[in-house]
Every structure is written in C-alpha cells, then in structure tokens.
Write an enzyme that holds these catalytic residues in place. Structure first.
Site, mmCIF file in Angstrom:
data_model
loop_
_atom_site.group_PDB
_atom_site.id
_atom_site.type_symbol
_atom_site.label_atom_id
_atom_site.label_comp_id
_atom_site.label_asym_id
_atom_site.label_seq_id
_atom_site.Cartn_x
_atom_site.Cartn_y
_atom_site.Cartn_z
ATOM 1 N N LYS A 171 30.280 31.790 40.339
ATOM 2 C CA LYS A 171 31.150 32.310 39.504
ATOM 3 C C LYS A 171 32.710 32.151 40.335
ATOM 4 O O LYS A 171 32.855 31.809 41.406
ATOM 5 C CB LYS A 171 31.003 33.651 39.131
ATOM 6 C CG LYS A 171 29.854 33.662 38.151
ATOM 7 C CD LYS A 171 29.671 35.267 37.715
ATOM 8 C CE LYS A 171 28.618 35.274 36.758
ATOM 9 N NZ LYS A 171 28.217 36.700 36.485
ATOM 10 N N HIS A 200 38.012 35.481 41.701
ATOM 11 C CA HIS A 200 39.292 35.777 41.340
ATOM 12 C C HIS A 200 40.301 36.646 42.251
ATOM 13 O O HIS A 200 39.828 37.100 43.491
ATOM 14 C CB HIS A 200 39.147 36.549 40.094
ATOM 15 C CG HIS A 200 38.194 37.793 40.147
ATOM 16 N ND1 HIS A 200 38.545 39.001 40.759
ATOM 17 C CD2 HIS A 200 36.997 37.872 39.668
ATOM 18 C CE1 HIS A 200 37.459 39.905 40.759
ATOM 19 N NE2 HIS A 200 36.648 39.290 39.882
ATOM 20 N N HIS A 216 39.058 39.591 44.078
ATOM 21 C CA HIS A 216 37.992 39.574 45.444
ATOM 22 C C HIS A 216 38.933 39.180 46.391
ATOM 23 O O HIS A 216 38.798 39.595 47.613
ATOM 24 C CB HIS A 216 37.081 38.097 45.272
ATOM 25 C CG HIS A 216 36.294 38.312 44.014
ATOM 26 N ND1 HIS A 216 36.036 37.625 43.085
ATOM 27 C CD2 HIS A 216 35.054 39.344 43.801
ATOM 28 C CE1 HIS A 216 34.874 37.871 42.274
ATOM 29 N NE2 HIS A 216 34.448 39.181 42.726
HETATM 30 N N1 ARG Z 1 30.174 41.379 42.973
HETATM 31 C C1 ARG Z 1 30.886 42.367 42.158
HETATM 32 C C2 ARG Z 1 31.973 41.787 41.492
HETATM 33 O O1 ARG Z 1 32.533 40.704 41.682
HETATM 34 C C3 ARG Z 1 31.591 43.615 43.337
HETATM 35 C C4 ARG Z 1 30.695 44.182 44.094
HETATM 36 C C5 ARG Z 1 31.074 45.481 44.494
HETATM 37 N N2 ARG Z 1 30.161 46.224 45.179
HETATM 38 C C6 ARG Z 1 29.163 47.194 44.666
HETATM 39 N N3 ARG Z 1 28.436 47.633 45.531
HETATM 40 N N4 ARG Z 1 29.031 47.183 43.421
HETATM 41 O O2 ARG Z 1 32.514 42.467 40.301
#
Ligand code: ARG
Length: 500
Positions: A74, A77, A80
C-alpha cells in the site's frame, strides 16, 4: 562554595545584569561573592548534559518503541514518514537517557491486500520488475488487481481463496507472501538508512494471526466476550456495562481484526521482551484504537498496560513531489535532495565540494525533520518545500549550515581555549554558554512529554546565538562555544548520528 555548573551560569547572569545595567543596580541590595572556575565551565564533556542530576528521578529500564509500521503493497503516506522520524527521535532520546531501547517496526503484512496481490500477481506481476523495484511493482500490481476486482467476481473470489490459503498456512501461498515481505523489508531497510533510522525487530500483523484467536478464547473464558446483534464478537467498554460502547474483536465469519492482532502482539511482546514501558507512534486518527487496546488489556488483567503509551501526531497536508501525490518514501527523500542540490547551485556562497549529492541529501533530510519537529506533535501542518529549505530562518538548512561552519572554525583554528577563557566574562559568548547549559533541562522536558520541539527549538535558538557570536566576536573567539555547540548539534538532531 562549589556550585553545579548550571547554577554558576545563573549566578553569573545575575552578576552580569546587575553589573551592566546601571538603572536597575539599586534593586540588588545583596552582594553575591563567588568565583567562577572558568576552566570547568568550558571544559569538554563527552556525555554533555546527560549526566545531570535532573535525570536522577527518571525511571530507567527497557523501553519498546514501535514506529514507522507501513503496510506492504500500500501507499507509504506522510503519516508513516512522521511515525518513522518521531519514533526514531523517541528511541534515541530514551537510549541517551540510559534506557535499554528496543526499536520495532510492526508491518501491515497481513490482510486482504495479500489475497488480492497473491491472486493478481500471476496475471499482472513480473518477477524481473519485482526484483528491480519491489515497492513500486507491488503497488502497481495491487492497484491493477483492485481495479479488476471491482467488476470481476472471479478475481474477488480468487483473492478470497488466496487469503484463505494463507490463513491455513498452505505452502505455495505462504512462500509467495514471504517473498513479497522479504523483498519489501530489504528495500525499506535501504531507505531507512538514508534517514539514519534502524530497527532491531521487523515484526508485523502476520506474526500474531494464531495468537489473536487465542486472545479471543481468553476473552471468552474471562467472560469479556459478548456477541452483538450482528453476530460479531465484541468487548463491552461502557462504564455502565450496558453495551453502549463496544469494541469488535471478531468478525461474524470468525476472522480476527486489526485490534485483535494488536492485543495478541502486546501480550506477546511483554512475554518476550519484558519491557517496562511500550510506546506506539501513529497519527491521531488511531487514538481511539489505542485507547480501546489498553482498556481491554487492563480488563484482561494485564496491569502493565498502564505503562503502554500512544504518542499521537497531527496530519500533514499537501506532501507532494513534482510528479504528484506521494506514494513512496523514497520519492520524498529524492525530491528533498534534488531541491537542495538546485538551491546549492543557485547560491553564491556554496563552496566547492567533492560530495555535493551527499551533502544535499543530508541537508535536505535535516530540513524535512526540522520542519516536522518544530511544532507540537499533535498539530497538523502544511508541507512546504520552499519554506522548509530556506537557508535563513528556523530550518534544518540553517542548522546544518551552522554546524558546518562550527566544524570548520574548530578544525581550522585548533585550540583557542585560552582566548576563550579571557573572553568569557562578557559579550555574546557567555549568553551562548548560558543557553548551552540549559541543555539538560531541555532534554528533561522532552523526556517528560516526548516532544522533539523542545530540543529543536533550543538548537535553533543556539544557532541564532552562534550566528551573532560569529558576527560580534573576532572570528577566532568562538572556538570553545563552537566546540560544545557543534557536538551538541551532532548528538541531537543530526539524523546520521545514531548510536547503536
Ligand atoms: N500499519 C498501521 C497503519 O499503517 C500502523 C500500525 C500501528 N501500530 C500498531 N501496533 N497498530 O495504519
């Protein structure tokens, strides 16, 4: 009398103010008599600021910081990017203050996107492209498959089938998934390096698939799992226990969700790493998610959930590159470098150098980081290439410029210690020193609220002071202040200085 250095500076300031301002001297009817050990005041200190008694009360121990956590295939953004640099700041800060820090990246490496990717790769994918440019190719395939699935029922079904095979650990599906994952992590590692960021552990949602089902069973046996009218498994979070606020942990088809995997992941991390505190860094849209996560963990009897913290940050508007909306982190870094190169070529003061690209990259990335760290983390801000790359003003460019200038003067002039001592009692340098000695307070503030703004604004202020010191003092004179400041800046924000 022996004072701590920080206090000397305060007293010295009082003394200087009283001494220099005739008009207010009548307000000082008390005489303070003391001697300053100037030598001690300017002496070198490798762990500058970090040994302050201010930190005596801070709890030390193992801190697990989870940050960056992009989703495979994906878009990467702005959120991140923020998570990556803020998390790295928190990890560096905690480590500097004597904690044992575990840096973790929790990849979005599970879910229906892999069903789609797996099903679509045969049709739209190409192993050669996957090797050459993995992130881009996976994203392309993902976009194409999604488009196809919109009107093609067979494709949708194939995606569901592939994901089911994955969940049942069928080897062919698993090995393709593994390839996608490994290739992505390799690529990311490369890009993180440009940012001065590294991780001790690449975990991900996939690791907790089975454990998530166990969590559901535990919730059930503890009487915490309820069935909603829709047939989903929920936990009641309402204070009155009337199901007015619930959190879904199980779909009606028996599959788990993002939060279920997070519950499993937290429990697993506690058992494996025995952390004393755990910090999650994500944008503020996930505030409720983490609130629910900690709530359920506590309800399950995991009292350590009190020592889990979510550090939320605001949204970034308008992060675009020349080719349009940002899809990959690499594009942002490349653009920062290209724009900086352009600015350098336009500037009359740019010196000849061998490693122009490398310099542009470092300065560009510093600019990106400083722009992000200046304000409170929770504030939204608008991404502005021109403003953040300005050579003057509160930018990373100005910070790096000052740093480079300091390094040059120190290197070029060797030991000007004696000169410094003779100048110390007056002028700008003493103010620069005063500021320098509030470094521990600044770190302390950042340690309290985990906000980088204290440190960054402190450094920017110092840079302004150094600029006036450079203007007002004879060039040679700034050596010692310069040495301290230079070290400080390197230690603090320079993303290329990570301590392993
Ligand atoms: N992969 C998730 C996202 O892009 C963020 C993860 C954050 N960490 C967690 N333990 N939920 O939204």
């Amino acid at each position: 009398m022996l004072f701590h250095r920080r206090w000397w500076v305060t007293y010295l300031l009082i003394y200087l103010l009283a001494d220099q301002s005739e008009s207010c001297s009548h307000t000082f009817n008390m005489m303070i008599n003391f001697k300053v050990n100037r030598k001690l005041l300017v002496q070198e200190d490798v762990k500058f600021g970090l040994t302050s008694e201010l930190f005596n009360t801070l709890k030390r121990g193992t801190t697990l910081v989870e940050y960056s956590s992009p989703n495979i295939a994906k878009k990467f953004h702005a959120g991140h990017l923020r998570s990556t640099i803020i998390g790295n700041f928190i990890a560096n800060l905690k480590q500097s203050l004597g904690n044992n820090v575990i840096r973790m990246n929790y990849l979005g490496d599970w879910g229906m996107q892999f069903g789609l990717l797996g099903a679509g790769f045969g049709q739209f994918g190409c192993q050669e492209k996957l090797k050459q440019n993995p992130l881009q190719h996976l994203f392309e395939v993902y976009v194409q498959v999604n488009k196809e699935a919109e009107h093609n029922e067979d494709m949708k079904q194939a995606a569901r089938d592939f994901f089911r095979q994955l969940e049942q650990h069928e080897s062919e599906a698993v090995s393709l998934w593994q390839q996608f994952r490994e290739i992505t992590v390799d690529e990311y590692q490369h890009i993180y390096k440009r940012l001065g960021v590294h991780f001790d552990i690449y975990s991900g949602e996939s690791f907790h698939q089975d454990q998530a089902q166990e969590v559901v069973q535990q919730l059930q046996s503890q009487g915490l799992l309820k069935t909603s009218e829709k047939g989903t498994g929920v936990v009641d979070l309402s204070p009155a226990g009337d199901m007015s606020s619930v959190c879904t942990v199980l779909r009606s088809d028996g599959t788990t969700l993002y939060i279920t995997r997070d519950l499993a992941a937290a429990i697993d991390r506690k058992a494996k790493y025995h952390f004393d505190e755990m910090i999650y860094v994500t944008d503020k849209s996930q505030e409720n998610h983490f609130h629910q996560l900690f709530h359920i963990l506590l309800a399950m009897g995991h009292s350590w959930a009190d020592r889990c913290k979510h550090v939320p940050f605001g949204l970034v508007r308008g992060m675009k590159t020349r080719s349009g909306e940002v899809v990959f982190l690499e594009d942002v870094l490349d653009e920062a470098r290209a724009r900086m190169l352009h600015n350098m070529s336009q500037s009359k003061t740019t010196k000849e150098m061998d490693n122009t690209e490398d310099t542009a990259e470092k300065v560009g990335i510093s600019a990106l980081i400083v722009q992000d760290f200046k304000g409170p983390l929770l504030s939204d801000y608008t991404f502005d290439w021109d403003r953040m790359l300005q050579a003057q003003g509160d930018t990373g460019v100005f910070l790096q410029y000052t740093h480079a200038r300091l390094c040059r003067s120190v290197l070029a002039q060797g030991d000007l210690f004696k000169w410094m001592l003779s100048q110390l009692a007056g002028g700008v340098s003493i103010f620069a020193l005063c500021d320098l000695y509030s470094y521990d307070e600044v770190l302390y503030q950042s340690a309290q609220d985990l906000q980088p703004k204290h440190l960054v604004n402190f450094l920017l202020k110092l840079c302004h002071l150094i600029a006036s010191a450079h203007r007002e003092l004879p060039v040679k004179g700034s050596s010692q202040v310069v040495a301290q400041v230079g070290r400080l800046i390197v230690q603090s924000v320079n993303p290329y200085h990570t301590r392993h």
